[in-house]
Write a protein that holds these residues in place. Structure first.
Motif, PDB file in Angstrom:
ATOM      1  N   VAL A  28     -21.735  54.326  27.783  1.00 10.74           N
ATOM      2  CA  VAL A  28     -22.302  55.066  28.912  1.00 10.74           C
ATOM      3  C   VAL A  28     -21.190  55.328  29.912  1.00 10.74           C
TER       4      VAL A  28
ATOM      5  N   ALA B 115     -31.781  59.122  25.901  1.00 10.39           N
ATOM      6  CA  ALA B 115     -30.831  58.427  25.030  1.00 10.39           C
ATOM      7  C   ALA B 115     -31.499  58.009  23.721  1.00 10.39           C
TER       8      ALA B 115
ATOM      9  N   ALA C 256     -24.608  59.414  32.008  1.00 14.70           N
ATOM     10  CA  ALA C 256     -25.820  59.087  32.749  1.00 14.70           C
ATOM     11  C   ALA C 256     -25.480  58.678  34.174  1.00 14.70           C
TER      12      ALA C 256
ATOM     13  N   CYS D 140     -23.549  58.321  26.117  1.00 10.68           N
ATOM     14  CA  CYS D 140     -24.416  58.862  27.163  1.00 10.68           C
ATOM     15  C   CYS D 140     -23.627  59.110  28.440  1.00 10.68           C
TER      16      CYS D 140
ATOM     17  N   SER E  46     -24.128  51.608  22.257  1.00  9.41           N
ATOM     18  CA  SER E  46     -24.025  52.545  23.370  1.00  9.41           C
ATOM     19  C   SER E  46     -22.640  52.577  23.993  1.00  9.41           C
TER      20      SER E  46
ATOM     21  N   MET F 169     -25.860  62.112  24.623  1.00 10.33           N
ATOM     22  CA  MET F 169     -26.836  62.521  25.633  1.00 10.33           C
ATOM     23  C   MET F 169     -26.090  62.888  26.904  1.00 10.33           C
TER      24      MET F 169
END
Length: 240
Positions: free
Chosen positions: A49, A179, A28, A26, A47, A67
């Motif tokens: 990120v 996500a 983000a 992700c 995950s 994402m």
């Protein structure tokens, strides 16, 4: 797809995420980083990120799904963003584009069009048009709205209830929902993935509200609820 078949597929997608532990990369906002990670792990996924550095985006190519938060991408633009999206499309890796502005920051139309041209699996947006660019999800699903989300794909439209009002007190909810959609896209098609991701968090939030006294305890209860929600309960919540 008949509604009964849609329900079965949505339930299967959620259970497949929990059993398969897909790796979701992700991009983000910094303020959302910890919550996005907690939500993915609460759902059984794994995950990473990051921001938009070339090295971070290169790592995204080894994930099971990606994402990309356009607000973050605009504020930290890297020339590697478009090539990364192109490679995701070429490799068949599902990816979600969250095309929601960061605060009042304007989104550059050329960047919006460029990323949409790489055909994300799911496009999230607050409305059908951003900065005079019409938001379309070619071959994918379009998820419109902030609290109550309308998911559209292939002539089908399904509304997802907003869940608990307490969600408004937690930073990073929008990115976390996107996500979850990416996680579900590892197991099913764009429509089902968008619906499963949105409804998974909404249902978990409704349950968590009864076990919390404020934003901090709600956040903890929400992650626990994500862990216990079953796939068939998500489909039932959607009434499909």
């Amino acid at each position: 797809m008949p509604r009964s078949g849609l329900a079965l597929t949505i339930g299967f997608a959620a259970e497949a995420v929990r059993e398969g532990s897909p790796l979701i990369h992700c991009v983000a906002p910094r303020a959302a980083t910890s919550f996005v990670a907690e939500v993915l792990h609460g759902a059984g996924a794994r995950s990473v990120v990051t921001g938009t550095s070339p090295d971070a985006l290169a790592a995204a190519l080894s994930a099971d799904a990606v994402m990309l938060d356009l607000g973050t991408i605009v504020s930290e633009w890297s020339d590697a963003v478009n090539p990364t999206a192109a490679q995701l499309r070429a490799s068949g890796t599902p990816w979600v584009l969250d095309a929601t502005p960061l605060g009042r920051e304007s989104l550059r139309p050329d960047r919006v069009r460029g990323l949409l041209g790489h055909r994300p699996s799911v496009v999230r947006a607050s409305g059908a048009e951003i900065d005079n660019v019409r938001i379309e999800a070619i071959d994918g699903a379009l998820a419109l709205g902030e609290a109550e989300i309308r998911v559209l794909a292939g002539g089908t439209e399904v509304a997802v209830l907003p869940g608990s009002e307490m969600l408004a007190q937690i930073p990073g909810v929008r990115a976390a929902v996107s996500a979850l959609m990416a996680a579900c896209a590892t197991a099913t098609g764009p429509l089902e993935a968008a619906l499963a991701g949105a409804a998974w968090l909404a249902l978990a939030a409704e349950r968590a509200e009864g076990d919390s006294k404020g934003p901090a305890s709600f956040r903890i209860a929400l992650v626990d609820s994500l862990w216990t929600v079953r796939g068939d309960e998500i489909a039932e919540y959607l009434d499909v």
